[in-house]
Design a protein around this motif. Structure first.
Motif, PDB file in Angstrom:
ATOM      1  N   ASP A   1       0.830  -1.217   0.000  1.00 47.47           N
ATOM      2  CA  ASP A   1       0.000   0.000   0.000  1.00 47.47           C
ATOM      3  C   ASP A   1       0.865   1.269   0.000  1.00 47.47           C
ATOM      4  O   ASP A   1       0.794   2.092   0.916  1.00 47.47           O
ATOM      5  CB  ASP A   1      -0.947   0.003   1.197  1.00 47.47           C
TER       6      ASP A   1
ATOM      7  N   GLU B   1       0.847   3.582  -2.613  1.00 44.19           N
ATOM      8  CA  GLU B   1       0.403   4.375  -3.764  1.00 44.19           C
ATOM      9  C   GLU B   1       0.802   5.846  -3.656  1.00 44.19           C
ATOM     10  O   GLU B   1       0.960   6.527  -4.673  1.00 44.19           O
ATOM     11  CB  GLU B   1      -1.111   4.277  -3.929  1.00 44.19           C
TER      12      GLU B   1
ATOM     13  N   ASP C   1      -4.344  -1.214  -2.270  1.00 50.54           N
ATOM     14  CA  ASP C   1      -4.639   0.088  -2.850  1.00 50.54           C
ATOM     15  C   ASP C   1      -4.241   0.074  -4.329  1.00 50.54           C
ATOM     16  O   ASP C   1      -4.223  -0.976  -4.962  1.00 50.54           O
ATOM     17  CB  ASP C   1      -3.926   1.206  -2.076  1.00 50.54           C
ATOM     18  N   ALA C   2      -3.903   1.230  -4.883  1.00 51.03           N
ATOM     19  CA  ALA C   2      -3.607   1.343  -6.316  1.00 51.03           C
ATOM     20  C   ALA C   2      -2.132   1.116  -6.640  1.00 51.03           C
ATOM     21  O   ALA C   2      -1.713   1.359  -7.778  1.00 51.03           O
ATOM     22  CB  ALA C   2      -4.034   2.723  -6.814  1.00 51.03           C
ATOM     23  N   THR C   3      -1.352   0.634  -5.680  1.00 51.42           N
ATOM     24  CA  THR C   3       0.082   0.466  -5.917  1.00 51.42           C
ATOM     25  C   THR C   3       0.354  -0.409  -7.141  1.00 51.42           C
ATOM     26  O   THR C   3       1.162  -0.055  -8.013  1.00 51.42           O
ATOM     27  CB  THR C   3       0.753  -0.155  -4.680  1.00 51.42           C
TER      28      THR C   3
ATOM     29  N   ILE D   1      -0.355   1.227 -10.520  1.00 56.77           N
ATOM     30  CA  ILE D   1       0.628   2.273 -10.856  1.00 56.77           C
ATOM     31  C   ILE D   1       1.905   1.627 -11.383  1.00 56.77           C
ATOM     32  O   ILE D   1       2.459   2.053 -12.398  1.00 56.77           O
ATOM     33  CB  ILE D   1       0.922   3.144  -9.624  1.00 56.77           C
TER      34      ILE D   1
END
Length: 482
Positions: A105, A107, A138-140, A143
């Motif tokens: 996590d 991001e 999350d968006a890690t 990305i």
């Protein structure tokens, strides 16, 4: 009482002053001996810094001592790759490098970390970034996936298993001859990885540790930065004598041939120098390999926390302490404005203590398990360094307590005891002010926070040992903001 006072105060003075002075004396002796050997007519002068590496040096990227050869002993003294004699290696002769990064996590910083990696001064065809997602929620991952194919690889560890398991996976996936370990919030200076690789041109060196730099929001070195420079000074002297005790988890390089999978309860940056030493190589510090770290400013709400993993007397991975320090990165496309600390903000002591306790329990575990091995192998110099730099430093709080109690009891016996009691009382009041967030973040308020951080770190050392003796081990960690 007199015996207790002088014994405790003497051990404290040795840990923080005497040991560094002994290192300095030993370092000077070793450097003078090396200079005499270099000046001897029987010894050919070193090649100029611009010279190309020899075939044997080029082959050293792949070499490693056998871990099961107990007769091998690390050489003492500065080698041909010490900072003042290290060669500049042409691009074509640099080793292939895999930068390993375990994330959970992240991001908020992962894109900046990737852009920072892509901007490194290192041949693009000889370096890769392997990011292992330790069950990110999350968006890690998305990305990182956007940069796939640009020397960046994403490896998914579906079930969260902790940083050490993730690094074991990353090392297995790595393609480089040299492994570079780093943190998500640590930004390399452009030449950092090149400097690490150049030191490994010496076949006797198995691990090279970089240096973290801390500055405040205005770009000035913080009190934490002063302490870090003190630590790096000690590590540079340890490099001259035997090996460093603990690498900087934000940036260090290791020969892939020396990497062995670690147990999940171990922390890599403390154990790897020990493993390298036992394999017959040395672990050294490279002050020119610099990373700059940025963490959130201290917060006013106890519900919001920052990472912290600085051990008393060392560094560790998984985030940094935020008690009154705001590390920053060099200006560049990957930078963002540094957060400003509020004058009345206070650190979350409970969260910091939990993180430090986790790290200290892991550190005690390594020391208690590895010291007997080092003794059996006859690594007496390194044992002395580990006991002085780590174990004795971790006993600071109990020693201070003994010193304070005995000093108060001995006040009627003379002025030295009264002065000691007054100094300890003043330090305690300063730490109390830091715990209350009094005085803001600068001036005496900054010193107060540093004093409180000192107490928290060393209290965590005691708590970590207590937790370990009760059978508790730690595998995972909580990142910033969680």
């Amino acid at each position: 009482m007199k015996t207790l006072f002088w014994l405790s105060s003497g051990l404290l003075a040795y840990a923080f002053v005497g040991y560094p002075l002994l290192l300095e004396a030993g370092s000077r002796l070793v450097r003078r001996a090396a200079a005499r050997r270099t000046a001897s007519p029987d010894v050919s002068p070193a090649a100029p810094s611009s010279a190309r590496p020899s075939a044997s040096m080029a082959a050293s990227w792949h070499s490693a001592a056998q871990a099961d050869a107990p007769s091998v002993r690390p050489s003492a003294g500065p080698s041909a790759s010490s900072p003042d004699t290290a060669r500049v290696i042409p691009d074509a002769d640099l080793p292939t490098v895999s930068v390993l990064l375990s994330v959970f996590d992240e991001e908020a910083v992962i894109e900046r970390k990737i852009l920072n990696f892509l901007a490194l001064d290192y041949p693009a065809e000889r370096i890769e970034l392997c990011v292992v997602s330790d069950g990110c929620t999350d968006a890690t991952e998305s990305i990182v996936a956007r940069y796939a194919g640009q020397r960046v690889r994403l490896v998914r560890q579906e079930a969260r298993g902790g940083k050490t398991r993730a690094l074991n996976r990353a090392a297995a996936e790595a393609r480089g001859d040299v492994l570079v370990f780093t943190d998500a919030n640590a930004m390399f200076r452009p030449d950092c990885v090149r400097r690490l690789a150049e030191r490994l041109a010496d076949p006797g060196v198995g691990l090279v540790s970089g240096v973290s730099v801390y500055v405040d929001a205005s770009g000035d070195t913080t009190a934490g930065g002063v302490y870090r420079r003190y630590e790096e000074w000690i590590k540079s002297r340890e490099s001259d004598l035997f090996s460093i005790v603990g690498a900087d988890g934000a940036a260090y390089a290791m020969r892939r041939a020396l990497y062995t999978p670690l147990a999940p309860e171990y922390i890599n940056d403390l154990l790897h120098p020990v493993q390298v030493l036992l394999a017959g190589a040395r672990a050294v510090s490279e002050p020119r390999a610099v990373v700059e770290e940025e963490v959130d400013a201290p917060v006013a709400s106890p519900g919001s926390t920052q990472p912290g993993n600085t051990q008393p007397g060392s560094t560790s991975s998984g985030g940094r302490s935020s008690f009154g320090t705001s590390p920053g990165v060099q200006p560049g496309p990957q930078s963002r404005p540094r957060p400003q600390a509020q004058p009345d903000s206070q650190p979350d002591t409970g969260a910091e203590m939990r993180r430090q306790t986790r790290i200290m329990a892991q550190s005690w575990l390594i020391c208690l398990r590895q010291l007997p091995v080092l003794v059996r192998r006859g690594c007496w110099g390194f044992v002395w360094q580990m006991l002085s730099h780590k174990v004795l430093r971790w006993a600071t709080l109990p020693l201070l307590a003994v010193c304070a109690v005995s000093a108060v009891a001995l006040v009627p016996r003379g002025m030295p005891y009264a002065l000691a009691a007054a100094a300890l009382a003043g330090g305690g009041l300063l730490a109390w002010a830091g715990a209350r967030g009094l005085g803001g973040g600068r001036g005496w308020g900054g010193h107060a926070r540093t004093a409180w951080l000192f107490v928290v770190l060393h209290a965590a050392a005691v708590n970590g040992l207590y937790r370990l003796l009760r059978g508790q081990t730690f595998v995972t960690w909580t990142p910033r903001g969680d």
